[in-house]
Design an enzyme around this catalytic site. Sequence first.
Site, short mmCIF file in Angstrom:
data_model
loop_
_atom_site.label_atom_id
_atom_site.label_comp_id
_atom_site.label_asym_id
_atom_site.label_seq_id
_atom_site.Cartn_x
_atom_site.Cartn_y
_atom_site.Cartn_z
N ASP A 13 -40.38 2.40 81.00
CA ASP A 13 -41.27 1.24 80.98
C ASP A 13 -42.45 1.44 81.91
O ASP A 13 -42.61 0.70 82.89
CB ASP A 13 -40.48 -0.02 81.38
CG ASP A 13 -39.49 -0.43 80.31
OD1 ASP A 13 -39.79 -0.26 79.12
OD2 ASP A 13 -38.39 -0.90 80.68
N LYS A 35 -36.44 5.70 75.50
CA LYS A 35 -37.01 4.54 74.80
C LYS A 35 -38.44 4.30 75.28
O LYS A 35 -38.67 4.17 76.48
CB LYS A 35 -36.17 3.28 75.09
CG LYS A 35 -36.74 2.03 74.46
CD LYS A 35 -35.80 0.85 74.62
CE LYS A 35 -36.08 -0.02 75.79
NZ LYS A 35 -37.29 -0.85 75.69
N ASP A 62 -39.31 1.45 70.35
CA ASP A 62 -38.96 0.02 70.45
C ASP A 62 -40.19 -0.84 70.20
O ASP A 62 -40.79 -1.37 71.12
CB ASP A 62 -38.39 -0.20 71.87
CG ASP A 62 -37.96 -1.62 72.13
OD1 ASP A 62 -37.80 -2.39 71.16
OD2 ASP A 62 -37.77 -1.97 73.31
N LYS A 64 -40.23 -3.38 67.69
CA LYS A 64 -39.78 -4.72 67.24
C LYS A 64 -40.69 -5.29 66.16
O LYS A 64 -41.32 -6.34 66.34
CB LYS A 64 -39.72 -5.68 68.43
CG LYS A 64 -38.78 -5.25 69.55
CD LYS A 64 -38.68 -6.34 70.60
CE LYS A 64 -37.74 -6.03 71.74
NZ LYS A 64 -38.18 -4.96 72.65
N ASP A 67 -42.92 -9.07 60.48
CA ASP A 67 -44.02 -9.45 59.60
C ASP A 67 -43.42 -9.63 58.20
O ASP A 67 -42.20 -9.61 58.03
CB ASP A 67 -45.12 -8.36 59.63
CG ASP A 67 -46.51 -8.94 59.38
OD1 ASP A 67 -46.64 -9.74 58.42
OD2 ASP A 67 -47.45 -8.61 60.11
N THR A 71 -45.39 -5.51 54.68
CA THR A 71 -46.08 -4.98 55.86
C THR A 71 -45.11 -4.22 56.77
O THR A 71 -45.42 -3.15 57.29
CB THR A 71 -46.76 -6.13 56.63
OG1 THR A 71 -47.64 -6.79 55.72
CG2 THR A 71 -47.55 -5.64 57.81
N THR A 120 -33.42 -11.79 75.02
CA THR A 120 -32.64 -12.28 76.17
C THR A 120 -33.49 -13.12 77.12
O THR A 120 -32.97 -13.72 78.05
CB THR A 120 -32.02 -11.10 76.96
OG1 THR A 120 -32.99 -10.09 77.10
CG2 THR A 120 -30.79 -10.57 76.26
N ARG A 183 -26.45 -2.79 84.86
CA ARG A 183 -26.65 -2.52 86.29
C ARG A 183 -25.39 -1.88 86.85
O ARG A 183 -24.33 -2.51 86.86
CB ARG A 183 -26.91 -3.82 87.06
CG ARG A 183 -28.27 -4.44 86.80
CD ARG A 183 -29.40 -3.60 87.37
NE ARG A 183 -30.71 -4.17 87.13
CZ ARG A 183 -31.42 -4.03 86.00
NH1 ARG A 183 -30.94 -3.35 84.99
NH2 ARG A 183 -32.62 -4.56 85.88
N GLN A 192 -33.11 -9.44 85.35
CA GLN A 192 -32.11 -9.59 84.29
C GLN A 192 -31.15 -10.72 84.68
O GLN A 192 -30.83 -10.89 85.85
CB GLN A 192 -31.32 -8.28 84.09
CG GLN A 192 -32.16 -7.14 83.54
CD GLN A 192 -32.43 -7.28 82.03
OE1 GLN A 192 -32.19 -8.32 81.43
NE2 GLN A 192 -32.95 -6.21 81.45
N GLY A 212 -33.11 0.98 82.41
CA GLY A 212 -34.45 1.29 82.90
C GLY A 212 -34.44 1.59 84.39
O GLY A 212 -34.14 2.70 84.83
N ARG A 213 -34.72 0.54 85.17
CA ARG A 213 -35.02 0.73 86.58
C ARG A 213 -33.88 1.33 87.40
O ARG A 213 -34.15 2.00 88.40
CB ARG A 213 -35.46 -0.62 87.19
CG ARG A 213 -36.84 -1.03 86.69
CD ARG A 213 -37.10 -2.50 86.84
NE ARG A 213 -36.31 -3.30 85.92
CZ ARG A 213 -36.36 -4.61 85.84
NH1 ARG A 213 -37.15 -5.28 86.65
NH2 ARG A 213 -35.61 -5.26 84.96
O1 C5P Z 1 -34.96 -1.94 83.99
P1 C5P Z 1 -33.96 -2.51 83.05
O2 C5P Z 1 -32.68 -1.71 82.97
O3 C5P Z 1 -33.71 -3.98 83.27
O4 C5P Z 1 -34.68 -2.34 81.61
C1 C5P Z 1 -34.08 -2.83 80.43
C2 C5P Z 1 -34.89 -2.42 79.25
O5 C5P Z 1 -34.31 -3.02 78.09
C3 C5P Z 1 -36.34 -2.84 79.26
O6 C5P Z 1 -37.08 -1.86 78.51
C4 C5P Z 1 -36.32 -4.15 78.51
O7 C5P Z 1 -37.56 -4.43 77.90
C5 C5P Z 1 -35.27 -3.85 77.44
N1 C5P Z 1 -34.65 -5.00 76.83
C6 C5P Z 1 -34.01 -5.98 77.57
N2 C5P Z 1 -33.45 -7.05 76.91
C7 C5P Z 1 -33.52 -7.14 75.58
C8 C5P Z 1 -34.16 -6.16 74.83
C9 C5P Z 1 -34.72 -5.09 75.49
O8 C5P Z 1 -33.91 -5.87 78.79
N3 C5P Z 1 -32.95 -8.13 74.95
#
Ligand code: C5P
Length: 232
Positions: A13, A35, A62, A64, A67, A71, A120, A183, A192, A212-213
């Site tokens: 991200d 991703k 990703d 999403k 439409d 399309t 979410t 996490r 989150q 992600g993080r």
């Molecule tokens: O950093 P973190 O682990 O929270 O990142 C979660 C990733 O999953 C981000 O790319 C976020 O946009 C994506 N995501 C999410 N919840 C969703 C769909 C996608 O956190 N329902």
Amino acid sequence: MPEIKNPICVAIDTPDLERASFLAQSLKGYVGYLKVGMEFFYAHGQAGYMEMARHGVPMFLDLKLHDIPNTVANGLNALMQLEIAPAIINVHATGGPAMLKAASDAIDGRAKLIAVTILTSLDDDDLKAAGFNPQLNTCAHATNLAKLAQTNGIDGIVCSPHDLQSIRSACGKDFLTVVPGIRPQGVDVQDQKRVATPKSAIENGADILVIGRAITGADNAAVAAQRILESL
Ligand code: C5P
């Protein structure tokens, strides 16, 4: 011994192409998927996507799509022309049955096509404000949308770890579940709300963990990914 596929999908991200490419290079061999989402694709386009894909890790694009059926089908067809096509691609389940069917027909097995059910970031009040049946909670809406997606040829869904059991029991074990909100023990939850550890998400039926993080924010991303893998 059967090969155990790496279920970690790392969310890259960042709009910074150099940083994204460095992460892809560092994580090669430690994660199962990379991703990239709309902030990356809209900024760097197909060239940026290809720079990431050339590292050799399967890509989850990703974007999403949401439409009318024609399309979305044409949009997916265009994306599948990428020189290294994505392994996973997604649409919104609220696009309805005809759109989901058109998307599935367009992909025709060339990638795993998954659906976003309820974002979410939305809670029960948000869904009520948007006109969803107020008698049902977000988990029930997500489960209904997962079932709708499955009926129309979609391979799986993105869902919260907390909705996994409901969706698994409605859609069965072959329906792909891609799960963010992960996490590891002791890592900051940040923005989150509904989180789970990698191990408990897998135990509850997650096929792919979107992380992600917890990986990209670590001092050494590859070591963080390796630790998560070992915890499973
Ligand atoms: O950093 P973190 O682990 O929270 O990142 C979660 C990733 O999953 C981000 O790319 C976020 O946009 C994506 N995501 C999410 N919840 C969703 C769909 C996608 O956190 N329902």
